[in-house]
Scaffold this active site. Structure first.
Site, short mmCIF file in Angstrom:
data_model
loop_
_atom_site.label_atom_id
_atom_site.label_comp_id
_atom_site.label_asym_id
_atom_site.label_seq_id
_atom_site.Cartn_x
_atom_site.Cartn_y
_atom_site.Cartn_z
N ALA A 77 142.65 29.78 63.89
CA ALA A 77 143.54 29.31 64.95
C ALA A 77 145.01 29.71 64.77
O ALA A 77 145.61 30.30 65.68
CB ALA A 77 143.38 27.80 65.09
N ARG B 7 140.33 34.46 73.50
CA ARG B 7 139.40 33.51 72.87
C ARG B 7 139.72 32.11 73.40
O ARG B 7 140.88 31.73 73.48
CB ARG B 7 139.52 33.53 71.32
CG ARG B 7 138.90 34.80 70.72
CD ARG B 7 138.68 34.65 69.22
NE ARG B 7 137.52 33.82 68.91
CZ ARG B 7 137.22 33.43 67.68
NH1 ARG B 7 137.99 33.78 66.65
NH2 ARG B 7 136.15 32.70 67.45
N ASP C 202 140.17 24.21 64.99
CA ASP C 202 140.69 25.08 66.04
C ASP C 202 141.40 24.31 67.13
O ASP C 202 142.23 24.84 67.85
CB ASP C 202 139.56 25.91 66.65
CG ASP C 202 139.17 27.00 65.69
OD1 ASP C 202 138.41 26.72 64.75
OD2 ASP C 202 139.65 28.13 65.88
N LYS D 3 134.59 25.38 63.36
CA LYS D 3 133.47 26.33 63.29
C LYS D 3 132.12 25.62 63.34
O LYS D 3 131.95 24.58 62.70
CB LYS D 3 133.62 27.16 62.01
CG LYS D 3 132.56 28.20 61.76
CD LYS D 3 132.37 29.16 62.92
CE LYS D 3 133.63 29.85 63.37
NZ LYS D 3 133.50 30.56 64.65
O1 MRU Z 1 135.79 31.99 64.72
P1 MRU Z 1 136.90 31.89 63.71
O2 MRU Z 1 136.67 32.66 62.47
O3 MRU Z 1 138.24 32.20 64.35
O4 MRU Z 1 136.93 30.35 63.33
C1 MRU Z 1 137.87 29.89 62.41
C2 MRU Z 1 137.72 28.45 62.09
O5 MRU Z 1 136.84 27.78 62.57
C3 MRU Z 1 138.77 27.84 61.22
O6 MRU Z 1 138.23 26.78 60.48
C4 MRU Z 1 139.91 27.28 62.10
O7 MRU Z 1 140.39 28.26 62.97
C5 MRU Z 1 141.03 26.77 61.29
S1 MRU Z 1 141.94 28.08 60.58
C6 MRU Z 1 143.15 27.48 59.59
#
Ligand code: MRU
Length: 368
Positions: free
Chosen positions: A58, A93, A247, A258
């Site tokens: 994020a 996204r 996120d 995730k």
């Molecule tokens: O699909 P991604 O790899 O962008 O997902 C990332 C995550 O789920 C992280 O845990 C989240 O963005 C926090 S990042 C500090």
């Protein structure tokens, strides 16, 4: 954080003159097998980097979007291009709210300016956003360190503190430090022995390929586990705490992260293992009360039906792992209701996952 002996951030502007300034990123689709830096010159390249996950996580998505706006201003600083750049980046996204936060921030700054002033202002603000993110993650680390220190004291300093994390909420997902990993890096630097259980995180394996890699580069002891192992490890007393990222977090403390995070939270709750979520304030969506209102990204089926790895000959290869013709479904995130979250670790301190506690920490931002 370190790659080899060198300190890297995940994104930076080049030293070129403003009119030809570019932005560089680490191509995370190639890790852990290849360390490649990609130069971005255009808005479209920034959109592609976010959409195809050369950058992800994020906070880093937000930082890349800010630089994407700067690159758009490099080619055409008109009002129309400002709006188009905003729309294109926002669509890249859907779940991480930092994307919208960074775009709104840039647009608010650039809109009142004359077109010829916009390029300089955009690069300056994007750089500031990166510095702010690194500082926020460092502060998250300082607060979270105390939780790890507490766990170390609780076991009579008799063994390493075992921390389970999911996906990659490490420095690769931010500008530096990471969110979930910041307390771990700070504890490691403070001499507290830590050991990290790294969920592989199917389908894209951000844990196995990114978290394991960055912990290894920085010397932090860790073990990669399949996603299904966490419950067993918690049940058998091998996990002192879980720390994950997010996120998008609602103003009431529901946490979207995730896919698979929710199951870890359920297992943690059933086994009285503290479940912490680390986040900067930019990841809170003050406009949403319930996690059910968070848009969940659905990604391509091929992320489920195929897997990429290194062959013995040293080539990166993608192979099919399900029968031809079987359908696959690929929701990329899930929501953990606030009741399963022990506490939120923010740059402003530790908060219970409730609207009141979050409003106390963020009095200005929460006035949505
Ligand atoms: O699909 P991604 O790899 O962008 O997902 C990332 C995550 O789920 C992280 O845990 C989240 O963005 C926090 S990042 C500090």
């Amino acid at each position: 954080m370190k790659v080899g002996q060198e300190h890297f951030r995940t994104i930076w502007a080049t030293d070129d003159e403003l009119e030809s300034r570019a932005v560089e990123i680490i191509d995370q689709t190639k890790l852990p097998f290849r360390f490649e830096i990609v130069r971005m010159e255009t808005l479209n390249e920034a959109v592609h980097a976010i959409m195809d996950m050369l950058v992800r996580g994020a906070p880093l998505i937000g930082a890349t979007a800010a630089y994407g706006m700067a690159l758009a201003m490099r080619h055409d600083p008109s009002d129309k291009n400002l709006d188009d750049a905003y729309d294109n980046l926002l669509a890249a996204r859907p779940t991480a709210v930092n994307l919208r936060w960074a775009l709104d921030d840039l647009k608010n700054i650039l809109s009142p300016l004359r077109p010829k002033q916009r390029l300089k202002a955009a690069f300056a603000r994007a750089a500031e956003i990166c510095d702010e993110d690194a500082a926020q993650c460092s502060a998250i680390g300082d607060h979270g360190l105390e939780l790890i220190r507490g766990a170390y004291e609780k076991c009579g300093r008799s063994r390493p503190v075992n921390i389970l994390t999911h996906c990659n909420a490490g420095w690769l997902a931010t500008v530096d430090w990471g969110t979930a990993t910041a307390p771990i890096y700070k504890a490691f630097e403070a001499g507290i022995p830590v050991h990290v259980w790294v969920d592989e995180t199917r389908p894209r394996n951000q844990g196995a390929s990114l978290t394991a890699w960055e912990l290894g580069q920085n010397g932090v002891p860790h073990t990669v586990i399949v996603d299904n192992a966490g419950g067993h490890l918690m049940q058998s007393g091998q996990v002192d705490m879980c720390i994950v990222g997010t996120d998008r977090t609602t103003r009431t403390g529901d946490v979207c992260n995730k896919i698979g995070t929710y199951l870890k939270a359920l297992a943690a709750s059933d086994n009285s293992v503290p479940f912490y979520v680390a986040l900067p304030g930019t990841t809170i969506d003050w406009s949403i009360r319930s996690g059910r209102d968070i848009p969940i990204e659905e990604r391509d089926q091929t992320e489920v039906t195929e897997i990429t790895g290194l062959t013995k000959a040293g080539d990166l290869e993608t192979i099919q792992i399900v029968p031809s013709g079987s359908a696959a479904f690929n929701p990329a995130f899930d929501v953990t209701p606030a009741e399963y979250v022990t506490a939120l670790i923010t740059e402003r301190g530790i908060a219970t996952p409730t609207e009141d506690a979050l409003m106390r920490l963020y009095p200005k931002e929460s006035r949505y």
